[in-house]
Structures are given as C-alpha cells and as structure tokens.
Motif scaffolding. Structure first.
Motif, PDB file in Angstrom:
ATOM      1  N   SER A   1      -7.940   4.744 -16.584  1.00  0.00           N
ATOM      2  CA  SER A   1      -7.112   3.551 -16.777  1.00  0.00           C
ATOM      3  C   SER A   1      -5.732   3.754 -16.171  1.00  0.00           C
ATOM      4  O   SER A   1      -5.179   2.843 -15.525  1.00  0.00           O
ATOM      5  CB  SER A   1      -6.989   3.255 -18.273  1.00  0.00           C
ATOM      6  N   LYS A   2      -5.171   4.955 -16.351  1.00  0.00           N
ATOM      7  CA  LYS A   2      -3.862   5.236 -15.755  1.00  0.00           C
ATOM      8  C   LYS A   2      -3.950   5.214 -14.239  1.00  0.00           C
ATOM      9  O   LYS A   2      -3.038   4.749 -13.547  1.00  0.00           O
ATOM     10  CB  LYS A   2      -3.350   6.591 -16.241  1.00  0.00           C
ATOM     11  N   ARG A   3      -5.064   5.755 -13.690  1.00  0.00           N
ATOM     12  CA  ARG A   3      -5.211   5.733 -12.233  1.00  0.00           C
ATOM     13  C   ARG A   3      -5.312   4.297 -11.708  1.00  0.00           C
ATOM     14  O   ARG A   3      -4.776   3.961 -10.667  1.00  0.00           O
ATOM     15  CB  ARG A   3      -6.476   6.514 -11.847  1.00  0.00           C
ATOM     16  N   GLN A   4      -6.018   3.429 -12.448  1.00  0.00           N
ATOM     17  CA  GLN A   4      -6.139   2.042 -12.028  1.00  0.00           C
ATOM     18  C   GLN A   4      -4.782   1.358 -12.057  1.00  0.00           C
ATOM     19  O   GLN A   4      -4.431   0.600 -11.139  1.00  0.00           O
ATOM     20  CB  GLN A   4      -7.133   1.316 -12.952  1.00  0.00           C
ATOM     21  N   GLU A   5      -3.976   1.609 -13.089  1.00  0.00           N
ATOM     22  CA  GLU A   5      -2.640   1.017 -13.143  1.00  0.00           C
ATOM     23  C   GLU A   5      -1.774   1.512 -11.994  1.00  0.00           C
ATOM     24  O   GLU A   5      -1.026   0.737 -11.380  1.00  0.00           O
ATOM     25  CB  GLU A   5      -1.986   1.380 -14.484  1.00  0.00           C
TER      26      GLU A   5
ATOM     27  N   LYS B   1       0.797   0.404  -6.799  1.00  0.00           N
ATOM     28  CA  LYS B   1       1.027   0.762  -5.400  1.00  0.00           C
ATOM     29  C   LYS B   1       0.625  -0.379  -4.473  1.00  0.00           C
ATOM     30  O   LYS B   1       1.296  -0.669  -3.473  1.00  0.00           O
ATOM     31  CB  LYS B   1       0.235   2.027  -5.055  1.00  0.00           C
ATOM     32  N   GLU B   2      -0.466  -1.071  -4.797  1.00  0.00           N
ATOM     33  CA  GLU B   2      -0.871  -2.211  -3.983  1.00  0.00           C
ATOM     34  C   GLU B   2       0.174  -3.326  -4.046  1.00  0.00           C
ATOM     35  O   GLU B   2       0.454  -3.993  -3.043  1.00  0.00           O
ATOM     36  CB  GLU B   2      -2.232  -2.717  -4.460  1.00  0.00           C
ATOM     37  N   ALA B   3       0.764  -3.534  -5.235  1.00  0.00           N
ATOM     38  CA  ALA B   3       1.804  -4.560  -5.355  1.00  0.00           C
ATOM     39  C   ALA B   3       3.028  -4.186  -4.521  1.00  0.00           C
ATOM     40  O   ALA B   3       3.619  -5.051  -3.848  1.00  0.00           O
ATOM     41  CB  ALA B   3       2.188  -4.728  -6.822  1.00  0.00           C
ATOM     42  N   ARG B   4       3.421  -2.943  -4.511  1.00  0.00           N
ATOM     43  CA  ARG B   4       4.570  -2.526  -3.686  1.00  0.00           C
ATOM     44  C   ARG B   4       4.265  -2.667  -2.211  1.00  0.00           C
ATOM     45  O   ARG B   4       5.111  -3.101  -1.420  1.00  0.00           O
ATOM     46  CB  ARG B   4       4.936  -1.070  -4.011  1.00  0.00           C
ATOM     47  N   ASN B   5       3.038  -2.316  -1.817  1.00  0.00           N
ATOM     48  CA  ASN B   5       2.673  -2.452  -0.400  1.00  0.00           C
ATOM     49  C   ASN B   5       2.595  -3.913   0.033  1.00  0.00           C
ATOM     50  O   ASN B   5       2.906  -4.257   1.172  1.00  0.00           O
ATOM     51  CB  ASN B   5       1.337  -1.764  -0.142  1.00  0.00           C
ATOM     52  N   ALA B   6       2.171  -4.781  -0.900  1.00  0.00           N
ATOM     53  CA  ALA B   6       2.108  -6.208  -0.560  1.00  0.00           C
ATOM     54  C   ALA B   6       3.498  -6.781  -0.342  1.00  0.00           C
ATOM     55  O   ALA B   6       3.706  -7.650   0.523  1.00  0.00           O
ATOM     56  CB  ALA B   6       1.384  -6.965  -1.672  1.00  0.00           C
ATOM     57  N   LYS B   7       4.483  -6.320  -1.096  1.00  0.00           N
ATOM     58  CA  LYS B   7       5.849  -6.804  -0.898  1.00  0.00           C
ATOM     59  C   LYS B   7       6.427  -6.360   0.439  1.00  0.00           C
ATOM     60  O   LYS B   7       7.179  -7.076   1.080  1.00  0.00           O
ATOM     61  CB  LYS B   7       6.739  -6.307  -2.036  1.00  0.00           C
ATOM     62  N   THR B   8       6.069  -5.132   0.847  1.00  0.00           N
ATOM     63  CA  THR B   8       6.598  -4.611   2.123  1.00  0.00           C
ATOM     64  C   THR B   8       5.681  -4.881   3.295  1.00  0.00           C
ATOM     65  O   THR B   8       5.961  -4.438   4.415  1.00  0.00           O
ATOM     66  CB  THR B   8       6.828  -3.098   1.991  1.00  0.00           C
ATOM     67  N   ASN B   9       4.534  -5.614   3.078  1.00  0.00           N
ATOM     68  CA  ASN B   9       3.570  -5.942   4.129  1.00  0.00           C
ATOM     69  C   ASN B   9       3.055  -4.696   4.841  1.00  0.00           C
ATOM     70  O   ASN B   9       2.930  -4.655   6.069  1.00  0.00           O
ATOM     71  CB  ASN B   9       4.198  -6.895   5.161  1.00  0.00           C
ATOM     72  N   THR B  10       2.770  -3.619   4.089  1.00  0.00           N
ATOM     73  CA  THR B  10       2.196  -2.402   4.678  1.00  0.00           C
ATOM     74  C   THR B  10       0.837  -2.187   4.057  1.00  0.00           C
ATOM     75  O   THR B  10       0.614  -2.465   2.874  1.00  0.00           O
ATOM     76  CB  THR B  10       3.076  -1.181   4.393  1.00  0.00           C
ATOM     77  N   PRO B  11      -0.141  -1.710   4.865  1.00  0.00           N
ATOM     78  CA  PRO B  11      -1.480  -1.485   4.303  1.00  0.00           C
ATOM     79  C   PRO B  11      -1.455  -0.372   3.264  1.00  0.00           C
ATOM     80  O   PRO B  11      -0.743   0.618   3.408  1.00  0.00           O
ATOM     81  CB  PRO B  11      -2.325  -1.090   5.519  1.00  0.00           C
ATOM     82  N   ALA B  12      -2.217  -0.584   2.205  1.00  0.00           N
ATOM     83  CA  ALA B  12      -2.264   0.389   1.102  1.00  0.00           C
ATOM     84  C   ALA B  12      -3.177   1.539   1.461  1.00  0.00           C
ATOM     85  O   ALA B  12      -4.300   1.326   1.910  1.00  0.00           O
ATOM     86  CB  ALA B  12      -2.769  -0.289  -0.175  1.00  0.00           C
ATOM     87  N   SER B  13      -2.690   2.760   1.273  1.00  0.00           N
ATOM     88  CA  SER B  13      -3.517   3.949   1.508  1.00  0.00           C
ATOM     89  C   SER B  13      -4.284   4.247   0.229  1.00  0.00           C
ATOM     90  O   SER B  13      -3.726   4.221  -0.860  1.00  0.00           O
ATOM     91  CB  SER B  13      -2.650   5.155   1.865  1.00  0.00           C
ATOM     92  N   PRO B  14      -5.590   4.471   0.350  1.00  0.00           N
ATOM     93  CA  PRO B  14      -6.405   4.654  -0.863  1.00  0.00           C
ATOM     94  C   PRO B  14      -6.001   5.911  -1.616  1.00  0.00           C
ATOM     95  O   PRO B  14      -5.756   6.961  -1.019  1.00  0.00           O
ATOM     96  CB  PRO B  14      -7.835   4.770  -0.326  1.00  0.00           C
TER      97      PRO B  14
END
Length: 417
Positions: A381-385, A390-403
């Motif tokens: 659950s912590k990993r999912q959060e 991280k995806e939300a931060r990448n969406a704000k900066t328009n950078t692809p999220a690294s898995p």
C-alpha cells in the motif's frame, strides 16, 4: 551415449561435495569434544602462548639492552611471580576473612533484600502457602545426603590447578627464551625467497599487533583495577584491594564481567551501609568507571582496526565459558582477537576476518544493494501511494514517469538494471 557417459564420469566428481558439510560438522563436533576433554592440557598451553605474546615487546626491549633471550625470560618470569606473590601476600588475609564471613554476609544480604521488597513479600509468602497446601503429602521419613562443601572441592582441585600453573609457567619461559626460533624455522620451511619474505612479514605483523594489543589491554585493566580500588577505599568499602583485583580480572570478560562487578559492589555495600541509597553509590561508581574505560579509553588506545563485532564477542564468550568455565571467560576475547589478526593477514581468511570486525564503511555498490533490499520491505500500500505521488509530480512537470521497482520481478533483474 556420449551424454550418458559424461554424466557417469561427472558423478564421482560431484559425490564428495554432497558429504562436505557432513564432514565439516563431524570435524567440529570432534574438535569441541577434544577441547572439552583435554582442557587440563590445552588451557595451560593457550595461556602460555598468550603470555609469551604479551611479554614479547618486553623481551625485545631487554634484547636491545644486550640481554639474551634466556636471561630476559628469567627476568620476566621472576618479576611476574614476584608481583603475584606480593599481591597474594597482601590479599590473602582479606580473602581468608571474606571466605569466613561469607555465610554471615549472605544472610545479611537476604535480610536487606527482604526489607527492600517488603511490600511484595506478603504476597509471595501467601502464594507459597497456597502452593504447599495444594501439594501437601503425608509426612514420610526422608534421608538427606550432604554434598561436599566448597573447601572440600577446592582441596581436591588444588593439585590439578597447581600442576596446570607449573605447566603454564614452564612453557611460557621456554617460549620467551626461544626468541626468534619460530622465524628461523619459518625461513627454513619456505621454498623461495619471495615466500620467505612474505611469510616473515605476515608472522611479524601478527605477533606485533597481538602483543601490543594484549599488553595494552593488560595495562588498561591494571589502571582500571587501581582506580576502582582507590574509589572503593574513598567510599569506605571493605577490602578495596579485592575490588581492584576483581576489576582487573573481570575486565577481561566482556559485558558479563562489568555486570558482575557492579552487582558484587552493590551487595557488599548493601551489607556495609545502613541505607539502600548509600549502597547504590559504589555500584554506580563501578559502572561509570567501567563504562568510561570501555567507551573511551580502550577505543582510543587500541584503535578501531582491532575492534570486534559485539555479537561475535558475546557468542565467543558463551562458547568458551561453556567449554572451559572461568578460564574460558578470560581467554575468549584474546583468542578471538588472535583469529581476527590472522584472518586480516591471510588472504584466504579475509572474509572471515571481515565478519569478526566491528561495523565498517560500506562500498557504494553494497550500500545500493542494502538500500534496495530494505526498500522492498515497505508494504504494498505504501509503494502504491509512492507510485501515485510520483506520477502526479511527473504529470505536473510533463515528464514521463519512470517505473518504480515492483515486487513481481526478481531482485537480480532490478540490481542488474
């Protein structure tokens, strides 16, 4: 046909590996049995070797003054025996009085402890009465067999102990008097000049480090014993010389020695002084002095390189105490340090020496592996959060999220990547 023959030919090569761990286990079981059965012979030999290492710097110093190894060994042994004899002369009366007053002192300690636990004692007495009533049986005649007392056991063991002391001192004299005999034999055995120089360098480094360490620890323990003896004398404790001698010997025993000294000083002070608060002061002083020595004096004088893993030290102490009783407690740490120094200078034992050492600085790759392994202990659950953040931060900066590394792939794949 070829594959079958190759399998048949490879089978005898793999066969010994299946039994290697069994052979190692049998070897260690037999070794522990021999160490236990032959302790009357092995303990004096090991003690003599350690004494020879302790006094090797003194022998070299006397050799630089023009004295031969035999004369140096005689001077060292006579000085040691004279010091022990003088100490025994001054301590003998105190030891005799302490042994005579031991039963009375034990009774007084029991009375004082009952006074300290007076609020709990009625409950304990009531529980004992209830238990006696529940398990009461008809009175029957019983025959009590008394076991031999302490003095009888000591009288029976005295000739054996005296023989071991004679063997130890005689062997110590011969080891010190032999001088550089070991180095001479080592030069004769090695085949090439390169091997001779390497073996001599390793042997000299091992002897120097061990002798300096053991001599330093002995001097530290002597200083601690003198300090504790003077402190107990200033506090008005009885027999401060015995406390100093006990502190000197107990400091060779890791952890348990300091605890035993603190407990003994508290019990003696409990009988000596009227209040329990006054009895805590000698125990607190004993604990403070041993803690200061262990945390500051020994690390500064000995150095970090020869510090040992605390868990390994305690396991070694428990093992040798089980095998050789009190002498095993005294010899556990010096023998463990001997193994550590030998492992540091023998390439094939480097990994074992690393395991015996205290906490050390990790390389960058080792830190990354540990960080990755312990990060995988985080709940899903912590990993999912963390992934959603991280995806939300990448969406704000328009950078692809690294898995992020998931639990599905194996650790080998992620480490390689």
């Amino acid at each position: 046909m070829t594959s079958a023959s190759s399998e048949i030919s490879d089978e005898p090569k793999r066969a010994p590996n299946h039994h290697s761990w069994a052979l190692v286990g049998i070897f260690w079981i037999m070794a522990l049995s021999v160490l236990t059965i032959a302790q009357g012979l092995i303990v004096p030999i090991v003690t003599a070797m350690l004494l020879a290492l302790i006094f090797s710097p003194v022998r070299r110093a006397l050799g630089r003054m023009g004295l031969s190894s035999g004369i140096s060994a005689a001077i060292i042994l006579l000085t040691l025996l004279g010091s022990l004899g003088t100490l025994g002369y001054f301590v003998s009366d105190a030891v005799k009085d302490s042994l005579a007053e031991a039963p009375h002192m034990i009774g007084e300690v029991g009375v004082k402890l009952k006074e300290l636990t007076g609020t709990v004692q009625p409950v304990m007495d009531a529980s004992e009465q209830i238990q006696d009533m529940a398990t009461s049986e008809p009175a029957t005649d019983t025959v009590t067999i008394r076991e031999p007392g302490f003095m009888a056991g000591f009288t029976d063991r005295a000739p054996i102990v005296a023989g071991q002391i004679v063997i130890c001192l005689t062997l110590t004299f011969f080891l010190i008097a032999s001088g550089n005999l070991f180095y001479e034999k080592l030069v004769q055995v090695m085949p090439t000049l390169k091997d001779k120089r390497r073996a001599l360098a390793v042997a000299r480094a091992i002897e120097n480090q061990l002798s300096v360490y053991l001599l330093t620890i002995t001097l530290i323990n002597m200083g601690l014993g003198v300090t504790i003896g003077l402190t107990m004398w200033a506090l008005g404790m009885p027999d401060p010389l015995l406390f100093g001698l006990a502190a000197f010997l107990l400091n060779y025993i890791p952890y348990i020695g300091a605890m035993a000294g603190v407990l003994a000083s508290f019990l003696v002070a409990l009988v000596t002084f009227d209040s329990a608060t006054a009895a805590l002061l000698p125990a607190a002083c004993f604990w403070a002095l041993t803690s200061f020595e262990g945390q500051f004096v020994t690390p500064v004088l000995v150095g970090r390189r020869l510090r040992l893993n605390a868990v390994v030290v305690f396991v070694s102490f428990a093992l040798w105490a089980w095998l050789w009783s009190f002498m095993g407690m005294l010899l556990a740490t010096p023998m463990l340090l001997t193994m550590k120094v030998v492992s540091d200078h023998v390439p094939s034992m480097a990994a074992f020496g690393k395991f015996l050492a205290d906490r050390d600085d990790l390389s960058r790759s080792d830190r990354r592996i540990l960080k990755y392994i312990f990060r995988r202990d985080v709940p899903l659950s912590k990993r999912q959060e963390a992934r959603e953040a991280k995806e939300a931060r990448n969406a704000k900066t328009n950078t692809p999220a690294s898995p992020l590394p998931d639990a599905s792939p194996g650790p080998e794949a992620n480490i390689t990547a």
